[in-house]
Write a protein that holds these residues in place. Structure first.
Motif, PDB file in Angstrom:
ATOM      1  N   GLY A   1      11.133   3.390  60.345  1.00 17.27           N
ATOM      2  CA  GLY A   1      11.028   3.140  61.778  1.00 17.27           C
ATOM      3  C   GLY A   1      11.924   3.997  62.639  1.00 17.27           C
ATOM      4  O   GLY A   1      11.987   3.797  63.860  1.00 17.27           O
ATOM      5  N   GLY A   2      12.629   4.954  62.047  1.00 14.43           N
ATOM      6  CA  GLY A   2      13.447   5.867  62.839  1.00 14.43           C
ATOM      7  C   GLY A   2      12.594   6.714  63.761  1.00 14.43           C
ATOM      8  O   GLY A   2      11.385   6.881  63.536  1.00 14.43           O
ATOM      9  N   ILE A   3      13.213   7.269  64.786  1.00 14.73           N
ATOM     10  CA  ILE A   3      12.451   8.076  65.756  1.00 14.73           C
ATOM     11  C   ILE A   3      12.949   9.520  65.839  1.00 14.73           C
ATOM     12  O   ILE A   3      12.463  10.286  66.674  1.00 14.73           O
ATOM     13  N   GLY A   4      13.899   9.892  64.993  1.00 12.02           N
ATOM     14  CA  GLY A   4      14.370  11.268  65.061  1.00 12.02           C
ATOM     15  C   GLY A   4      15.579  11.513  64.196  1.00 12.02           C
ATOM     16  O   GLY A   4      15.979  10.673  63.387  1.00 12.02           O
ATOM     17  N   VAL A   5      16.165  12.682  64.397  1.00 11.38           N
ATOM     18  CA  VAL A   5      17.346  13.097  63.655  1.00 11.38           C
ATOM     19  C   VAL A   5      18.320  13.776  64.607  1.00 11.38           C
ATOM     20  O   VAL A   5      17.909  14.437  65.561  1.00 11.38           O
ATOM     21  N   ILE A   6      19.594  13.575  64.366  1.00  7.62           N
ATOM     22  CA  ILE A   6      20.638  14.384  65.002  1.00  7.62           C
ATOM     23  C   ILE A   6      21.119  15.313  63.906  1.00  7.62           C
ATOM     24  O   ILE A   6      21.759  14.884  62.951  1.00  7.62           O
ATOM     25  N   SER A   7      20.783  16.595  64.055  1.00 13.01           N
ATOM     26  CA  SER A   7      20.670  17.496  62.920  1.00 13.01           C
ATOM     27  C   SER A   7      21.620  18.675  62.943  1.00 13.01           C
ATOM     28  O   SER A   7      21.749  19.371  63.958  1.00 13.01           O
ATOM     29  N   VAL A   8      22.234  18.941  61.785  1.00 12.96           N
ATOM     30  CA  VAL A   8      22.965  20.182  61.566  1.00 12.96           C
ATOM     31  C   VAL A   8      21.982  21.309  61.266  1.00 12.96           C
ATOM     32  O   VAL A   8      22.126  22.432  61.757  1.00 12.96           O
ATOM     33  N   LEU A   9      20.950  21.012  60.489  1.00 10.70           N
ATOM     34  CA  LEU A   9      19.926  22.004  60.143  1.00 10.70           C
ATOM     35  C   LEU A   9      19.322  22.657  61.376  1.00 10.70           C
ATOM     36  O   LEU A   9      18.997  23.851  61.362  1.00 10.70           O
ATOM     37  N   SER A  10      19.199  21.903  62.459  1.00 13.14           N
ATOM     38  CA  SER A  10      18.599  22.447  63.680  1.00 13.14           C
ATOM     39  C   SER A  10      19.348  23.651  64.224  1.00 13.14           C
ATOM     40  O   SER A  10      18.777  24.459  64.962  1.00 13.14           O
ATOM     41  N   ASN A  11      20.617  23.809  63.883  1.00 14.94           N
ATOM     42  CA  ASN A  11      21.358  24.998  64.316  1.00 14.94           C
ATOM     43  C   ASN A  11      20.731  26.277  63.779  1.00 14.94           C
ATOM     44  O   ASN A  11      20.807  27.323  64.437  1.00 14.94           O
ATOM     45  N   VAL A  12      20.125  26.211  62.597  1.00 13.04           N
ATOM     46  CA  VAL A  12      19.548  27.415  61.980  1.00 13.04           C
ATOM     47  C   VAL A  12      18.024  27.374  61.903  1.00 13.04           C
ATOM     48  O   VAL A  12      17.397  28.417  61.703  1.00 13.04           O
ATOM     49  N   ALA A  13      17.418  26.201  62.071  1.00 11.19           N
ATOM     50  CA  ALA A  13      15.960  26.082  61.982  1.00 11.19           C
ATOM     51  C   ALA A  13      15.453  25.043  62.989  1.00 11.19           C
ATOM     52  O   ALA A  13      14.902  24.004  62.615  1.00 11.19           O
ATOM     53  N   PRO A  14      15.620  25.324  64.291  1.00 10.62           N
ATOM     54  CA  PRO A  14      15.262  24.316  65.295  1.00 10.62           C
ATOM     55  C   PRO A  14      13.783  23.954  65.318  1.00 10.62           C
ATOM     56  O   PRO A  14      13.436  22.771  65.405  1.00 10.62           O
ATOM     57  N   LYS A  15      12.904  24.940  65.237  1.00 10.75           N
ATOM     58  CA  LYS A  15      11.480  24.650  65.352  1.00 10.75           C
ATOM     59  C   LYS A  15      10.985  23.786  64.206  1.00 10.75           C
ATOM     60  O   LYS A  15      10.283  22.789  64.417  1.00 10.75           O
ATOM     61  N   ASP A  16      11.342  24.162  62.981  1.00  8.69           N
ATOM     62  CA  ASP A  16      10.850  23.402  61.835  1.00  8.69           C
ATOM     63  C   ASP A  16      11.480  22.015  61.753  1.00  8.69           C
ATOM     64  O   ASP A  16      10.848  21.070  61.258  1.00  8.69           O
ATOM     65  N   THR A  17      12.703  21.862  62.208  1.00 11.55           N
ATOM     66  CA  THR A  17      13.311  20.529  62.221  1.00 11.55           C
ATOM     67  C   THR A  17      12.591  19.644  63.242  1.00 11.55           C
ATOM     68  O   THR A  17      12.288  18.476  62.959  1.00 11.55           O
TER      69      THR A  17
END
Length: 294
Positions: free
Chosen positions: A201-217
């Motif tokens: 039921g989560g709605i998202g992520v607060i992501s470290v990965l997004s620093n290097v792969a924003p679109k795919d995250t």
């Protein structure tokens, strides 16, 4: 209404050679994140190294981000502290400079009880009328928000609206989801658990990965939420080795090195954080090449 759905980047803070904040590069990184589809900007969270920043530096980074973003996506300011008084002060400053919401980590080092956690978040929520995301990361703080405490806070204080769950304990997160009753948005705080937490039921992520792969995250989360679970899972698994390498040493050591080899002027780290070890550099570089990041 949710602060955001999708992938929010836990943004790194670039430093100049003298370890001052590189605002020019920060602006470039923010623009690239927005262009890459990032759904929210989280500044001065763990990845942004706020523990080694002064009050004035934290406020200046938040204010710069707010002005640069200019309402295109939400800006969420990390305002947590091990002192409730300090957390309130930082939260008030974030509101003053225009942050859309605040991320408040559990008080580290003090290892307070559940009653202490309740009183801490009550005090912040009462003092500052911004939406609050509680941040549960016991591996770094020595303090765990139990589901009962999180739900109690969300029911009693209307501006406590979400939790970033980085406990790594899927059973605990399942318990939280089971008693949630729609009062609390759940964000994954671990990049390797995005799909499992969305399935609860989560709605998202607060992501470290997004620093290097924003679109795919972003695509990983939104594909799942839009019903394309096969694509979402494929993206989760595609980046698994990158995620492991990004946490081969304490965050943000690896992601700062990754940003530098991608061409950003992310700079170094402030002590006591130190440069990524050579063996981990090779591991991260190989994972990024295999995932077509570089």
């Amino acid at each position: 209404m949710s602060i955001f759905k999708g992938a929010g980047v836990a943004l790194l803070t670039p430093f100049n050679e003298d370890n001052t904040i590189n605002f020019e590069e920060l602006g470039k990184i923010i623009e690239d994140q927005i262009a890459g589809g990032t759904d929210a900007l989280i500044v001065c969270g763990t990845t942004g190294e706020p523990a080694t920043m002064s009050y004035e530096e934290r406020q200046s980074v938040i204010e710069f981000a707010v002005k640069t973003v200019n309402k295109r996506i939400p800006v969420i300011a990390g305002t947590g502290a091990n002192s409730t008084h300090t957390a309130i002060k930082l939260s008030e400053q974030a509101k003053e400079v225009g942050a859309d919401a605040i991320l408040v980590v559990t008080p580290f080092y003090n290892k307070c009880t559940q009653a202490g956690l309740y009183e801490h978040y009550k005090a912040v929520a009462t003092a500052v009328d911004l939406p609050i995301i509680m941040y549960n990361v016991p591996s770094r703080t020595g303090c765990n928000i139990l589901p009962e405490t999180a739900i109690k806070l969300a029911k009693e204080f209307e501006n406590i609206v979400a939790i970033k769950e980085a406990s790594g304990d899927i059973s605990q997160i399942a318990d939280l989801a089971a008693m949630n009753d729609g009062v609390l948005d759940i964000y994954s705080g671990n990049d390797d658990q995005v799909i499992p937490i969305l399935s609860l039921g989560g709605i998202g992520v607060i992501s470290v990965l997004s620093n290097v792969a924003p679109k795919d995250t972003h695509d990983m989360v939104m594909s799942y939420l839009e019903g394309n679970t096969k694509k979402a899972l494929s993206l989760q698994l595609k980046y698994l080795n990158v995620i492991h390498a990004l946490f081969s040493e304490v965050n943000p050591i690896p992601v700062k090195w990754a940003a530098n080899i991608m061409g950003y002027k992310a700079g170094g780290l402030r002590l006591p954080l130190t440069e990524l070890e050579e063996s981990h550099k090779k591991e991260l570089e190989l994972a990024m090449k295999n995932a077509c990041i570089i």
